[in-house]
Design an enzyme around this catalytic site. Structure first.
Site, PDB file in Angstrom:
ATOM      1  N   ALA A  89       0.504  -0.822  -0.524  1.00  0.00           N
ATOM      2  CA  ALA A  89       0.131   0.174   0.020  1.00  0.00           C
ATOM      3  C   ALA A  89       0.487   1.419  -0.070  1.00  0.00           C
ATOM      4  CB  ALA A  89      -1.004  -0.305   1.016  1.00  0.00           C
ATOM      5  N   PRO A  91       2.961   4.924  -1.203  1.00  0.00           N
ATOM      6  CA  PRO A  91       2.708   5.597   0.414  1.00  0.00           C
ATOM      7  C   PRO A  91       1.577   5.531   0.733  1.00  0.00           C
ATOM      8  CG  PRO A  91       3.404   6.588  -2.199  1.00  0.00           C
ATOM      9  CD  PRO A  91       4.083   4.882  -2.033  1.00  0.00           C
ATOM     10  N   GLY A  92       0.719   5.028  -0.252  1.00  0.00           N
ATOM     11  CA  GLY A  92      -0.540   4.724  -0.407  1.00  0.00           C
ATOM     12  C   GLY A  92      -1.746   5.847  -1.669  1.00  0.00           C
ATOM     13  N   SER A  93      -0.707   6.009  -2.180  1.00  0.00           N
ATOM     14  CA  SER A  93      -1.631   6.488  -3.392  1.00  0.00           C
ATOM     15  C   SER A  93      -3.194   5.791  -3.288  1.00  0.00           C
ATOM     16  CB  SER A  93      -1.393   6.844  -4.962  1.00  0.00           C
ATOM     17  OG  SER A  93       0.220   7.372  -4.307  1.00  0.00           O
ATOM     18  N   LYS A  94      -2.780   4.446  -3.453  1.00  0.00           N
ATOM     19  CA  LYS A  94      -4.482   3.977  -4.061  1.00  0.00           C
ATOM     20  C   LYS A  94      -4.751   3.591  -2.995  1.00  0.00           C
ATOM     21  CE  LYS A  94      -1.477   2.571  -8.336  1.00  0.00           C
ATOM     22  NZ  LYS A  94      -0.427   3.044  -8.103  1.00  0.00           N
ATOM     23  N   GLU A 112       1.195  -2.310   4.219  1.00  0.00           N
ATOM     24  CA  GLU A 112       2.628  -2.179   3.546  1.00  0.00           C
ATOM     25  C   GLU A 112       3.670  -2.968   5.097  1.00  0.00           C
ATOM     26  OE1 GLU A 112       4.432  -0.707   0.838  1.00  0.00           O
ATOM     27  OE2 GLU A 112       6.159  -1.588   2.398  1.00  0.00           O
ATOM     28  N   ASP A 156      -0.601  -3.773  -5.684  1.00  0.00           N
ATOM     29  CA  ASP A 156       0.549  -3.385  -7.022  1.00  0.00           C
ATOM     30  C   ASP A 156       1.642  -4.014  -6.377  1.00  0.00           C
ATOM     31  OD1 ASP A 156       0.295  -1.039  -8.633  1.00  0.00           O
ATOM     32  OD2 ASP A 156       1.742  -0.064  -6.472  1.00  0.00           O
ATOM     33  N   CYS A 209       3.890  -0.222 -12.222  1.00  0.00           N
ATOM     34  CA  CYS A 209       4.829   0.944 -13.439  1.00  0.00           C
ATOM     35  C   CYS A 209       5.940   0.525 -14.903  1.00  0.00           C
ATOM     36  CB  CYS A 209       4.789   2.402 -12.377  1.00  0.00           C
ATOM     37  SG  CYS A 209       5.493   1.860 -11.344  1.00  0.00           S
TER      38      CYS A 209
HETATM   39  C1  LIG Z   1       4.987  -0.286  -6.168  1.00  0.00           C
HETATM   40  S1  LIG Z   1       4.466  -0.351  -4.390  1.00  0.00           S
HETATM   41  C2  LIG Z   1       3.374   0.444  -4.234  1.00  0.00           C
HETATM   42  C3  LIG Z   1       2.729   1.893  -4.071  1.00  0.00           C
HETATM   43  C4  LIG Z   1       1.105   1.957  -4.258  1.00  0.00           C
HETATM   44  N1  LIG Z   1       0.135   1.055  -4.072  1.00  0.00           N
HETATM   45  C5  LIG Z   1       0.471   3.073  -3.874  1.00  0.00           C
HETATM   46  O1  LIG Z   1      -0.207   3.620  -5.002  1.00  0.00           O
HETATM   47  O2  LIG Z   1       1.163   4.016  -3.148  1.00  0.00           O
HETATM   48  C6  LIG Z   1       4.998  -1.466  -3.567  1.00  0.00           C
HETATM   49  C7  LIG Z   1       4.847  -1.406  -1.527  1.00  0.00           C
HETATM   50  O3  LIG Z   1       4.674  -3.025  -1.571  1.00  0.00           O
HETATM   51  C8  LIG Z   1       6.038  -3.272  -0.085  1.00  0.00           C
HETATM   52  N2  LIG Z   1       6.926  -4.538  -0.312  1.00  0.00           N
HETATM   53  C9  LIG Z   1       7.765  -5.125  -0.749  1.00  0.00           C
HETATM   54  N3  LIG Z   1       7.613  -6.573  -0.727  1.00  0.00           N
HETATM   55  C10 LIG Z   1       6.336  -6.810  -0.312  1.00  0.00           C
HETATM   56  C11 LIG Z   1       5.813  -7.455   0.210  1.00  0.00           C
HETATM   57  N4  LIG Z   1       6.433  -8.439   0.637  1.00  0.00           N
HETATM   58  N5  LIG Z   1       4.653  -7.651   0.344  1.00  0.00           N
HETATM   59  C12 LIG Z   1       4.064  -6.455   0.225  1.00  0.00           C
HETATM   60  N6  LIG Z   1       4.519  -5.378  -0.173  1.00  0.00           N
HETATM   61  C13 LIG Z   1       5.047  -5.478  -0.265  1.00  0.00           C
HETATM   62  C14 LIG Z   1       6.679  -1.919  -0.915  1.00  0.00           C
HETATM   63  O4  LIG Z   1       7.412  -1.577   0.021  1.00  0.00           O
HETATM   64  C15 LIG Z   1       6.513  -0.798  -1.595  1.00  0.00           C
HETATM   65  O5  LIG Z   1       5.798   0.374  -0.315  1.00  0.00           O
END
Ligand SMILES: C[S@@+](CC[C@H](N)C(=O)[O-])C[C@H]1O[C@@H](n2cnc3c(N)ncnc32)[C@H](O)[C@@H]1O
Length: 428
Positions: A89, A91-94, A112, A156, A209
């Site tokens: 999740a 930084p929380g945009s979605k 997260e 995501d 992305c």
């Molecule tokens: C692409 S970013 C998410 C962006 C978020 N959905 C947004 O829209 O703001 C992926 C996130 O997954 C987290 N992450 C890393 N390993 C993970 C895991 N095993 N399970 C869940 N999240 C994980 C990362 O720390 C990162 O914050």
């Protein structure tokens, strides 16, 4: 020099407040136009100073977000009142957009695992006053939630980010060769767990992305072939140019350059009623972490402890307030119904308990009594007065008491402290 796309943002407020938030932006010289794919999204045309330093951003009334990244919540399209799980999740945009779409009667569980990023996620949700969102911190592939318990899931996952290469060229070098295998492996484990958490008939949006096929079209094939999920055709959103790749029918791939956005990919997958549970065994793979706030650790607080000049408890969404140490948090009704007792999670911060009463967090604008009470509100009309207050200048109000609601015209902003009648901003 990295190329900059024009900036986009999302309005984070009820419909009735949209004209006021837009007026606040206009008053600081920003100009913007509507995005064609959502009534809540805007694209900047004129940015006299960084949008992140605007008053609207400071008070959590806008969230700056790449326009591609706004699409997954729209594709998942939660109904008002629905519960949504966001597996990765921060930084929380979605999560934030999903919480807006589910509305105050909905519920978003935003997960997260990375501690520093969890802090950012919580800060962003708090700034935007999204009380219907709660957070937890587990590796998504081991999330200890009940199998088949969610009708809507956002996934995501970490990805190579090649779609952001115009802004961050280093991602192309960073994520290559064997390193990509660790990402695709994690994405598959997360997909497997998310599929097992989906209720029959439930839907999952998978988004990245990156432009890398192995993280996009190939992962959707994995979800179909190995997990039994069924791809649903996503109608293209207006305002974007789409790319086509073989095997990508029904999914969406944003052409970043032509869309003035990040390169992005999204797919909608459904679990049919016949689908077995892909991963029931992983259900207990990770126990709760010790020493954090759990569901039952909070002491319920009666509404009269919340009532005050800057807080009307009747404005709380469905749920209750509970005390954890000195912090008062909001427990959404659906969280109580849906989350297993041993899950460690945290509800939105309402404030602190001092002298048996809630001292609301300065940013808690959702619970400000409306209309503003003349004996307990500082209503400013001039942007210069507001910026002076925020820059540390106190202001004579003539009000008694220890706190006052802060408004800009008819827009509730938060709470200021009163010291001998002078208002002092205490926002962090
Ligand atoms: C692409 S970013 C998410 C962006 C978020 N959905 C947004 O829209 O703001 C992926 C996130 O997954 C987290 N992450 C890393 N390993 C993970 C895991 N095993 N399970 C869940 N999240 C994980 C990362 O720390 C990162 O914050």
């Amino acid at each position: 020099m990295p190329k900059q796309h024009s900036r986009s943002f999302r309005l984070v407020c009820e419909d009735r407040l949209i004209p006021l938030v837009e007026a606040l932006l206009h008053a600081q010289g920003y100009a913007f136009e509507p995005e064609p794919f959502s009534p809540l999204c805007r694209r900047l045309c004129c940015e006299p100073r960084p949008l992140g330093a605007s008053l609207a951003a400071f008070f959590g009334y806008i969230y700056i977000q790449d326009r591609s990244s706004m699409l997954p919540p729209l594709a998942l399209a939660p109904r008002p009142g629905e519960a949504v799980l966001d597996v990765c999740a921060s930084p929380g945009s979605k999560s934030g957009f999903l919480a807006q779409l589910t509305g105050p009667t909905g519920f978003v569980l935003a997960n997260e695992p990375t501690p520093a990023r969890l802090g950012t996620l919580r800060a962003n949700l708090h700034q935007c006053n999204l009380l219907q969102a709660a957070t937890c911190s587990y590796n998504g592939e081991n999330l200890p939630l009940a199998p088949a318990s969610w009708n809507a899931i956002q996934l995501d996952p970490p990805c190579s980010g090649w779609g952001t290469a115009e802004k961050h060229p280093r991602v192309l070098k960073l994520w290559q060769g064997d390193k990509l295998n660790s990402l695709t492996g994690l994405q598959q484990r997360l997909l497997r767990r998310a599929a097992s958490l989906l209720a029959p008939g439930g839907r999952l949006v998978y988004s990245t992305c990156t432009t890398n096929e192995a993280e996009n079209e190939a992962q959707v094939r994995f979800a179909e072939e190995e997990l039994g999920l069924v791809r649903e055709t996503l109608p293209p959103f207006p305002g974007f140019v789409w790319e086509e790749r073989s095997g990508g029918a029904g999914t969406l791939r944003v052409d970043g350059e032509k869309s003035q956005a990040q390169g992005f990919y999204l797919a909608l997958l459904r679990k049919t009623a016949e689908c077995g549970n892909a991963d029931a065994t992983a259900q207990t793979a990770s126990g709760p972490r010790k020493g954090r706030e759990g569901r039952d650790a909070g002491r319920p607080l009666p509404p009269e402890c919340l009532a005050g000049p800057c807080c009307d408890p009747a404005l709380l969404p469905p749920g209750r307030a509970a005390l954890y140490g000195e912090h008062v948090r909001f427990i959404p009704e659906q969280a109580t119904e849906m989350l297993p007792p041993d899950l460690i999670w945290q509800g939105a911060l309402l404030g602190r308990l001092t002298g048996g009463r809630l001292s609301p967090a300065p940013r808690l604008r959702r619970l400000l009594p409306e209309p503003p009470r003349p004996d307990a509100a500082l209503v400013l009309d001039d942007i210069a007065d507001l910026t002076a207050l925020l820059s540390g200048q106190s202001r004579q109000t003539g009000l008694a008491g220890r706190e006052a609601a802060l408004w800009w015209r008819d827009l509730p902003l938060g709470r200021v402290a009163l010291k001998q009648g002078r208002a002092v901003a205490t926002f962090k």
